[in-house]
Write a protein that holds these residues in place. Structure first.
Motif, PDB file in Angstrom:
ATOM      1  N   LEU A 133      -5.323   2.977  -9.619  1.00  0.00           N
ATOM      2  CA  LEU A 133      -6.315   2.081  -8.300  1.00  0.00           C
ATOM      3  C   LEU A 133      -6.769   1.692  -9.544  1.00  0.00           C
ATOM      4  O   LEU A 133      -7.629   1.860 -10.480  1.00  0.00           O
ATOM      5  N   LEU A 151       1.039  -1.213  -0.039  1.00  0.00           N
ATOM      6  CA  LEU A 151      -0.045   0.182   0.613  1.00  0.00           C
ATOM      7  C   LEU A 151       1.367   1.100   0.309  1.00  0.00           C
ATOM      8  O   LEU A 151       0.307   2.436   0.198  1.00  0.00           O
ATOM      9  N   ILE A 174      -0.716   6.928  -7.696  1.00  0.00           N
ATOM     10  CA  ILE A 174      -0.708   5.771  -7.796  1.00  0.00           C
ATOM     11  C   ILE A 174      -2.223   5.417  -8.938  1.00  0.00           C
ATOM     12  O   ILE A 174      -2.921   5.247  -8.524  1.00  0.00           O
ATOM     13  N   THR A 178      -0.076   4.952  -1.516  1.00  0.00           N
ATOM     14  CA  THR A 178      -1.707   5.438  -1.047  1.00  0.00           C
ATOM     15  C   THR A 178      -2.274   6.918  -0.744  1.00  0.00           C
ATOM     16  O   THR A 178      -3.363   6.596  -1.138  1.00  0.00           O
ATOM     17  N   GLN A 187      -6.817  -2.416  -5.256  1.00  0.00           N
ATOM     18  CA  GLN A 187      -5.521  -1.064  -5.542  1.00  0.00           C
ATOM     19  C   GLN A 187      -5.204  -1.311  -7.098  1.00  0.00           C
ATOM     20  O   GLN A 187      -4.941  -1.184  -8.079  1.00  0.00           O
TER      21      GLN A 187
END
Length: 585
Positions: A213, A60, A211, A63, A500
């Protein structure tokens, strides 16, 4: 897809590759252990050319998910000779995640005496000569790097202890104010980084892409619920805002789990002088900053404080429970200013405060210092920073210090000094200290259930160790909000990962990865020469009742040996939130 960067320090060549499918669903410690298990010769010298240093954010990372910016720093440990991962907050993991970096793997050895910087930005990774920075402490180093490379950089660095390849050397990571006050402390990863000739890694992420997704709506929904839990429904998390982790000092003292005078006692008669209350009082009087200070982007725990000296000058922003306990009560030191000074020195020199607290206690057993003497304790840490003969002994950690001075009372497993929580007060913690592939590291899986019970402790420890890898170390999620939330947040972590990356990622799959990683680590250690006999606590822990409650660690070795007696079908019960008693209970 995120990239893996490799640096060969012998040739100074850099290569990169897209993440292979076998590593797609792992990050942090899980990724690092898989790579080490596959690529590192278990019997290699930790400071030699065959060891590899791996720096990996979690799944993660970058993010903006609350408290998901933890970085794993891993290698074969020069302190323990086992596989090792040290975990740290700060800004580095988030920066790397935003740049699409799965990991940086540093291999080989440089030419003798040569020192380098690595700089990562959106263009890639490059090597920069850095002999001018030899011997600098972390604070001056970071200050100079920020002048050259800009205030917005994140820095991963080592101090003089890492330069001198001391086994207690840590790896520092800058916080959001650019201070090298957060450390991957356990296992001597700073020495491995020093052996590779890398003084610092600079991460500059302007222009980094957001990031990607795969399912923005599902991600936003899970993230909103996680934020709601951590901000509105978690009293223990809210407590971190006021005084950080030192809030548990009084509780640990009451429970007989505050190591005092090298663990002769479980409570400290001067504890009121080193509690969070005393720290808050001094900060308010002097103009420092109380909790709510986040070490990493998106942190909702905010457990850092800014502790200042009597003149209002900054000393440290990471004066935490483990540090205060090991450099305070464990040495019978009740001067919080002296403890903060020692913390600053450890941060600057690049030393694990837990290991140094144990080493100094062993030194006190040897008559090198007196228990309760803060000025001598400060002096000895300065010896480590200078690299004197005595300093080099202490800088190798508690076990080496004990061997040099003929001391048998050494609180360590597999060469790693004990954390603050006392195994005689919590059998579950003791089982994890004994069996963790990394040695006595409480962050590998800490269990408080049925403190003095025997039955079921092996399963609890196993469940905790697997859960930590699955819920925290691989996702890059901070131990504190996960452990203290009061409400299980497991499902939201997996929902976020699935949204994600666009693949199904269940709790069951994550726990299976945790089991696989533990087996990889255990196999690595066995091939490095460790047998079941290494999974044992020191004799005095087994034989001496601990005042004031006269508790004793009484889990038999047969029960301890069951921790790794599991296969693919072994059921793991995810470790849930803990609850500590209130002060005065």
């Amino acid at each position: 897809m995120a990239k893996i960067f490799r640096v060969d320090m012998e040739t100074l060549q850099i290569s990169s590759q897209k993440t292979p499918g076998e590593y797609e669903k792992v990050g942090g410690r899980a990724f690092a252990s898989m790579v080490i298990g596959k690529e590192v010769y278990p019997a290699c010298h930790p400071l030699g050319k065959h060891n590899k240093l791996i720096l990996a954010p979690g799944l993660l990372g970058g993010t903006g998910v609350p408290s998901s910016g933890r970085l794993s720093v891993a290698a074969k440990s020069p302190l323990t000779e086992t596989i090792n991962e040290a975990n740290v907050g700060g800004t580095a993991a988030s920066y790397l995640g935003r740049l699409g970096v799965k990991a940086i793997i540093i291999e080989g050895l440089p030419r003798e005496g040569e020192l380098y910087l690595l700089k990562m930005n959106k263009e890639g990774l490059k090597v920069i000569p850095a002999n001018e920075y030899k011997g600098l402490g972390n604070y001056e180093l970071v200050q100079r790097l920020r002048k050259v490379h800009g205030d917005g950089i994140s820095v991963i660095s080592i101090g003089p202890a890492g330069d001198m390849k001391m086994a207690a050397a840590s790896v520092a990571v800058t916080d959001q104010q650019g201070r090298p006050s957060h450390h991957a402390g356990r296992g001597g990863m700073g020495a491995v980084m020093g052996s590779k000739g890398v003084k610092a890694i600079i991460i500059d992420n302007p222009g980094a892409q957001r990031i990607e997704l795969k399912d923005k709506e599902a991600f936003s929904k899970a993230n909103s619920r996680l934020i709601e839990i951590l901000t509105r429904e978690s009293p223990m998390i809210n407590g971190l805002h006021s005084s950080g982790t030192p809030q548990v000092i009084e509780v640990a003292n009451m429970m007989g789990s505050l190591p005092t005078k090298n663990r002769r006692y479980g409570s400290f008669d001067k504890v009121e002088r080193i509690t969070s209350g005393m720290m808050e009082k001094l900060i308010k009087e002097r103009g420092g900053r109380l909790g709510g200070h986040a070490c990493m982007p998106g942190c909702l725990g905010g457990c850092a404080v800014d502790f200042v000296d009597k003149d209002g000058e900054y000393l440290t922003s990471a004066l935490e429970f483990e540090t205060i306990t090991l450099l305070g009560a464990n040495l019978e030191i009740d001067d919080i200013d002296a403890i903060a000074t020692m913390d600053y020195l450890c941060d600057d020199f690049g030393l694990d405060t837990i290991e140094m607290g144990n080493a100094l206690a062993v030194a006190a057993e040897a008559g090198i210092m007196d228990f309760g003497d803060p000025s001598r304790a400060v002096e000895l840490i300065k010896e480590v920073g200078k690299g004197t003969i005595l300093g080099r002994i202490l800088g190798q950690g508690a076990v080496v210090t004990g061997k040099v001075f003929g001391i048998t009372r050494v609180p360590a497993v597999k060469g790693l000094g004990f954390p603050a929580w006392e195994p005689r007060a919590f059998n579950g913690a003791g089982v994890t200290y004994a069996t963790s592939p990394q040695g006595s590291d409480h962050t590998c899986g800490y269990s408080q259930a049925d403190p003095q019970g025997i039955e079921g402790q092996a399963k609890r420890s196993r469940d905790a160790q697997v859960s930590i890898i699955a819920m925290c170390d691989s996702p890059g999620f901070c131990f504190f909000p996960w452990h203290l939330a009061g409400i299980p947040v497991h499902e939201y972590i997996f929902q976020l990962i699935s949204a994600q990356y666009g693949f199904e990622f269940s709790q069951e799959e994550a726990l299976n990865i945790g089991k696989e990683v533990l087996k990889i680590e255990k196999t690595f250690n066995e091939e490095a020469g460790f047998s079941k006999g290494a999974d044992r606590l020191p004799e005095f822990i087994l034989e001496e009742p601990l005042p004031p409650h006269n508790s004793i660690f009484n889990v038999p070795k047969e029960e301890i040996d069951k921790v790794f007696d599991f296969g693919p079908e072994t059921e793991i019960t995810p470790m849930g939130p803990i609850s500590l008693p209130e002060k005065g209970e």
